[in-house]
Design a protein around this motif. Structure first.
Motif, PDB file in Angstrom:
ATOM      1  N   THR A 226       0.854  -1.187   0.000  1.00 20.27           N
ATOM      2  CA  THR A 226       0.000   0.000   0.000  1.00 20.27           C
ATOM      3  C   THR A 226       0.882   1.226   0.000  1.00 20.27           C
ATOM      4  O   THR A 226       1.911   1.276   0.690  1.00 20.27           O
ATOM      5  N   GLY A 227       0.481   2.226  -0.795  1.00 21.23           N
ATOM      6  CA  GLY A 227       1.235   3.469  -0.819  1.00 21.23           C
ATOM      7  C   GLY A 227       0.935   4.351   0.368  1.00 21.23           C
ATOM      8  O   GLY A 227       1.790   5.095   0.842  1.00 21.23           O
ATOM      9  N   ASP A 228      -0.297   4.270   0.875  1.00 18.61           N
ATOM     10  CA  ASP A 228      -0.701   5.128   1.987  1.00 18.61           C
ATOM     11  C   ASP A 228      -1.805   4.417   2.758  1.00 18.61           C
ATOM     12  O   ASP A 228      -2.986   4.541   2.436  1.00 18.61           O
ATOM     13  N   GLY A 229      -1.442   3.639   3.783  1.00 19.62           N
ATOM     14  CA  GLY A 229      -2.425   2.915   4.575  1.00 19.62           C
ATOM     15  C   GLY A 229      -1.769   1.772   5.322  1.00 19.62           C
ATOM     16  O   GLY A 229      -0.621   1.411   5.058  1.00 19.62           O
ATOM     17  N   GLY A 230      -2.516   1.152   6.216  1.00 13.58           N
ATOM     18  CA  GLY A 230      -1.988   0.062   7.007  1.00 13.58           C
ATOM     19  C   GLY A 230      -2.129  -1.280   6.308  1.00 13.58           C
ATOM     20  O   GLY A 230      -2.845  -1.427   5.326  1.00 13.58           O
TER      21      GLY A 230
END
Length: 260
Positions: A226-230
């Protein structure tokens, strides 16, 4: 006071614009569900593959035991209005193994909507190509491919290989398929499996990705990004497993867990 010619022109144009806006309000929001008398038609299918080619319609595609072999049953709901221009028209035709569905709606203040339910006999592989509209399918044991430019995709009660894509919308599948490939440019993905799959590949450009796998002794070779997230992976893992799960998104959370 005497109105000048230019003033009269401005007032006339303003009045015309007001009437035009009233017309927009009056005919906006066409819904295919408002069609109380849908059309029905049966098409012959000579082979064991079917392509559904739709430009602008919500689609429900069902594998039906009641359908005789070689027969496609189609029900069509549609509504449309055009204030200035050609009358709207919905057409359907079978060209070889391709069912072509078209909605012609253009002009000033054009407002149209269509929905089709397509019942397909068992044993037919189906490919859906929809330019604009949601797609719902269920009951397929054979290969199923769905591609829509703008709309959600939902698949249930299916066991055959799946390939699902939408340019803008969510993807939701509750299936017992062994192989599933999904992509969406903008939307969430939720996949839930009734059997242990051999290969799952899921991608989202912008949205969460959730893969729910059966509880049991199986272990999975899981890759996530993921580029931005958990990222939350709670299933048993084995880097040499033949059960492969790949879940990726550019913006959103990735979850790989056991099904509830």
């Amino acid at each position: 006071m005497t109105r000048t010619r230019s003033t009269r022109r401005v007032l006339a144009a303003t009045d015309g614009l007001a009437l035009l806006l009233v017309g927009v309000t009056a005919c906006a929001g066409a819904s295919a569900g408002d069609d109380e008398h849908p059309d029905q038609r049966t098409f012959a299918l000579s082979g064991r593959t079917l392509t559904i080619d739709s430009d602008d319609s919500a689609l429900e595609v069902v594998a039906a035991d009641s359908n005789p072999a070689g027969k496609i049953e189609v029900t069509r709901w549609w509504q449309g209005s055009v204030a200035i221009g050609s009358d709207p028209k919905a057409t359907w035709a079978m060209k070889g193994d391709r069912l072509v569905l078209r909605l012609k709606c253009s002009g000033v203040i054009a407002d149209c909507a269509a929905k089709h339910r397509i019942e397909v006999p068992r044993g037919v592989s189906v490919k859906v190509e929809d330019g604009d509209g949601s797609v719902r399918t269920r009951g397929f044991k054979d290969a199923l491919s769905v591609r829509t430019g703008d709309g959600s995709v939902r698949v249930t009660d299916s066991t055959g290989p799946l390939t699902l894509h939408t340019g803008d919308g969510s993807v939701h599948a509750e299936v017992s398929s062994r192989e599933v490939h999904t992509t969406t440019s903008d939307g969430s993905v939720h996949l839930e499996f009734g059997v242990v799959p051999d290969l799952v590949e899921s991608r989202s450009g912008d949205g969460s990705v959730t893969v729910a796998l059966p509880k049991g002794a199986a272990k999975y070779r899981v890759t996530t990004r993921t580029g931005d997230g958990g990222v939350d992976v709670s299933v048993p893992r084995d880097s040499s497993s033949s059960h492969v799960v790949s879940a990726r998104t550019s913006d959103g959370k990735v979850t790989v867990r056991n099904a509830n």
